[in-house]
Design a protein around this motif. Structure first.
Motif, PDB file in Angstrom:
ATOM      1  N   LYS A 194      85.930  46.200  87.001  1.00 29.20           N
ATOM      2  CA  LYS A 194      85.849  46.363  85.554  1.00 29.20           C
ATOM      3  C   LYS A 194      87.224  46.186  84.920  1.00 29.20           C
ATOM      4  CE  LYS A 194      83.986  49.460  82.046  1.00 29.20           C
ATOM      5  NZ  LYS A 194      83.322  50.727  81.800  1.00 29.20           N
ATOM      6  N   LYS A 195      88.256  46.752  85.543  1.00 26.00           N
ATOM      7  CA  LYS A 195      89.610  46.618  85.033  1.00 26.00           C
ATOM      8  C   LYS A 195      90.055  45.154  85.085  1.00 26.00           C
ATOM      9  CE  LYS A 195      94.363  48.043  85.681  1.00 26.00           C
ATOM     10  NZ  LYS A 195      95.336  48.579  86.601  1.00 26.00           N
ATOM     11  N   SER A 196      89.754  44.478  86.175  1.00 28.59           N
ATOM     12  CA  SER A 196      90.115  43.060  86.300  1.00 28.59           C
ATOM     13  C   SER A 196      89.399  42.218  85.248  1.00 28.59           C
ATOM     14  CB  SER A 196      89.759  42.545  87.690  1.00 28.59           C
ATOM     15  OG  SER A 196      90.522  43.189  88.667  1.00 28.59           O
ATOM     16  N   SER A 197      88.162  42.545  84.983  1.00 28.24           N
ATOM     17  CA  SER A 197      87.390  41.822  83.972  1.00 28.24           C
ATOM     18  C   SER A 197      88.007  42.028  82.590  1.00 28.24           C
ATOM     19  CB  SER A 197      85.948  42.319  83.971  1.00 28.24           C
ATOM     20  OG  SER A 197      85.228  41.751  82.906  1.00 28.24           O
ATOM     21  N   ARG A 198      88.388  43.251  82.268  1.00 29.61           N
ATOM     22  CA  ARG A 198      89.035  43.540  80.988  1.00 29.61           C
ATOM     23  C   ARG A 198      90.360  42.787  80.857  1.00 29.61           C
ATOM     24  NH1 ARG A 198      89.611  49.304  81.158  1.00 29.61           N
ATOM     25  NH2 ARG A 198      87.545  49.571  81.967  1.00 29.61           N
ATOM     26  N   THR A 199      91.127  42.772  81.929  1.00 29.67           N
ATOM     27  CA  THR A 199      92.419  42.081  81.921  1.00 29.67           C
ATOM     28  C   THR A 199      92.222  40.581  81.720  1.00 29.67           C
ATOM     29  OG1 THR A 199      93.359  43.762  83.383  1.00 29.67           O
ATOM     30  CG2 THR A 199      94.510  41.662  83.262  1.00 29.67           C
ATOM     31  N   THR A 213      99.679  38.649  70.232  1.00 25.88           N
ATOM     32  CA  THR A 213      99.709  38.144  71.614  1.00 25.88           C
ATOM     33  C   THR A 213     100.785  38.849  72.427  1.00 25.88           C
ATOM     34  OG1 THR A 213     101.069  36.262  70.904  1.00 25.88           O
ATOM     35  CG2 THR A 213      98.714  35.884  71.136  1.00 25.88           C
ATOM     36  N   THR A 214     101.917  39.148  71.809  1.00 26.91           N
ATOM     37  CA  THR A 214     102.974  39.877  72.526  1.00 26.91           C
ATOM     38  C   THR A 214     102.491  41.268  72.911  1.00 26.91           C
ATOM     39  OG1 THR A 214     104.676  38.655  71.335  1.00 26.91           O
ATOM     40  CG2 THR A 214     105.345  40.713  72.384  1.00 26.91           C
ATOM     41  N   THR A 215     101.844  41.940  71.986  1.00 27.47           N
ATOM     42  CA  THR A 215     101.315  43.278  72.260  1.00 27.47           C
ATOM     43  C   THR A 215     100.284  43.234  73.382  1.00 27.47           C
ATOM     44  OG1 THR A 215     101.637  43.871  69.938  1.00 27.47           O
ATOM     45  CG2 THR A 215     100.152  45.260  71.219  1.00 27.47           C
ATOM     46  N   MET A 216      99.433  42.205  73.361  1.00 28.38           N
ATOM     47  CA  MET A 216      98.410  42.078  74.398  1.00 28.38           C
ATOM     48  C   MET A 216      99.062  41.840  75.773  1.00 28.38           C
ATOM     49  SD  MET A 216      95.569  39.854  72.366  1.00 28.38           S
ATOM     50  CE  MET A 216      94.381  39.812  73.697  1.00 28.38           C
ATOM     51  N   SER A 255      91.197  39.904  78.133  1.00 28.55           N
ATOM     52  CA  SER A 255      92.358  40.069  77.264  1.00 28.55           C
ATOM     53  C   SER A 255      93.301  38.866  77.368  1.00 28.55           C
ATOM     54  CB  SER A 255      93.094  41.358  77.622  1.00 28.55           C
ATOM     55  OG  SER A 255      94.218  41.533  76.820  1.00 28.55           O
ATOM     56  N   ALA A 256      93.507  38.382  78.586  1.00 25.24           N
ATOM     57  CA  ALA A 256      94.367  37.214  78.789  1.00 25.24           C
ATOM     58  C   ALA A 256      93.763  35.980  78.122  1.00 25.24           C
ATOM     59  CB  ALA A 256      94.577  36.965  80.274  1.00 25.24           C
ATOM     60  N   MET A 257      92.466  35.835  78.209  1.00 24.65           N
ATOM     61  CA  MET A 257      91.778  34.700  77.583  1.00 24.65           C
ATOM     62  C   MET A 257      91.932  34.765  76.060  1.00 24.65           C
ATOM     63  SD  MET A 257      89.430  32.264  78.383  1.00 24.65           S
ATOM     64  CE  MET A 257      87.863  31.634  77.943  1.00 24.65           C
ATOM     65  N   THR A 258      91.790  35.948  75.504  1.00 28.33           N
ATOM     66  CA  THR A 258      91.969  36.128  74.062  1.00 28.33           C
ATOM     67  C   THR A 258      93.395  35.792  73.651  1.00 28.33           C
ATOM     68  OG1 THR A 258      90.258  37.846  74.023  1.00 28.33           O
ATOM     69  CG2 THR A 258      91.783  37.786  72.162  1.00 28.33           C
ATOM     70  N   ALA A 259      94.367  36.232  74.443  1.00 27.87           N
ATOM     71  CA  ALA A 259      95.775  35.944  74.140  1.00 27.87           C
ATOM     72  C   ALA A 259      96.031  34.436  74.137  1.00 27.87           C
ATOM     73  CB  ALA A 259      96.690  36.643  75.142  1.00 27.87           C
ATOM     74  N   VAL A 260      95.437  33.727  75.064  1.00 31.52           N
ATOM     75  CA  VAL A 260      95.602  32.268  75.124  1.00 31.52           C
ATOM     76  C   VAL A 260      94.974  31.611  73.890  1.00 31.52           C
ATOM     77  CG1 VAL A 260      94.870  30.194  76.383  1.00 31.52           C
ATOM     78  CG2 VAL A 260      95.816  32.137  77.625  1.00 31.52           C
ATOM     79  N   GLN A 261      93.797  32.075  73.497  1.00 29.37           N
ATOM     80  CA  GLN A 261      93.140  31.516  72.316  1.00 29.37           C
ATOM     81  C   GLN A 261      93.965  31.764  71.056  1.00 29.37           C
ATOM     82  OE1 GLN A 261      89.311  33.449  72.613  1.00 29.37           O
ATOM     83  NE2 GLN A 261      88.348  31.590  73.393  1.00 29.37           N
ATOM     84  N   LEU A 262      94.507  32.979  70.925  1.00 26.49           N
ATOM     85  CA  LEU A 262      95.314  33.298  69.750  1.00 26.49           C
ATOM     86  C   LEU A 262      96.602  32.475  69.730  1.00 26.49           C
ATOM     87  CD1 LEU A 262      94.887  37.184  69.510  1.00 26.49           C
ATOM     88  CD2 LEU A 262      93.656  35.400  68.261  1.00 26.49           C
ATOM     89  N   ALA A 263      97.186  32.250  70.900  1.00 29.64           N
ATOM     90  CA  ALA A 263      98.388  31.419  70.981  1.00 29.64           C
ATOM     91  C   ALA A 263      98.072  29.981  70.582  1.00 29.64           C
ATOM     92  CB  ALA A 263      98.981  31.474  72.381  1.00 29.64           C
ATOM     93  N   ALA A 264      96.895  29.491  70.947  1.00 28.20           N
ATOM     94  CA  ALA A 264      96.493  28.130  70.573  1.00 28.20           C
ATOM     95  C   ALA A 264      96.318  28.025  69.057  1.00 28.20           C
ATOM     96  CB  ALA A 264      95.196  27.744  71.285  1.00 28.20           C
TER      97      ALA A 264
END
Length: 154
Positions: free
Chosen positions: A30-35, A146-149, A38-47
């Protein structure tokens, strides 16, 4: 005690231990899935942030002083900006990480519409500056998010 009693006790202990291991693995998954999410969201926001940087260039192409340049044609620049806004808004969520950037981008889109209408006769410099500021604020908001994430994921 009989042999069958010992076998039962050992079986219960093994079952409890395996249940504990299963619970621990489920928590880890579950923790790995959340991480990962979150990483996927950070990449989308950076794009989206990078896309907004290109929008800034298009906004500079429709600056008020450009209208006074002899032979200058706006062409489809407003449509290009609007299309980039649409792409960015389609990526940003309505709630959660990036939602405040979405609200700022909605405001920027409204300013773009106002500015395009004024551009035909006399371009409103204040509206153009407000549009630029909103896009820059959105870029800054996405950078902070994205930095906070990334800090939370470490």
């Amino acid at each position: 005690m009989f042999l069958s009693d010992w076998i039962t006790i050992i079986s219960v202990v093994v079952t409890l231990v395996s249940m504990g291991v299963s619970i621990q693995q489920a928590r880890s998954a579950k923790k790995s899935s959340r991480t990962a999410r979150s990483a996927m969201t950070a990449v989308q926001l950076a794009a989206v942030r990078e896309r907004l940087k290109s929008i800034q260039e298009h906004i500079r192409d429709v600056a008020p002083e450009k209208k006074n340049i002899r032979g200058y044609k706006v062409g489809n620049r407003f449509d290009l900006i609007r299309q980039e806004f649409d792409n960015a808004l389609g990526t940003l969520p309505k709630v959660g990480q990036g939602s405040s950037a979405r609200k700022q981008l909605n405001q920027a889109q409204t300013k773009l519409n106002d500015y395009q209408q004024s551009f035909i006769l006399v371009p409103e410099s204040k509206t153009w500056f407000a549009l630029q500021i909103l896009v820059q604020d959105t870029i800054s908001e996405l950078s902070t998010t994205t930095t906070t994430m990334e800090i939370k994921n470490d």
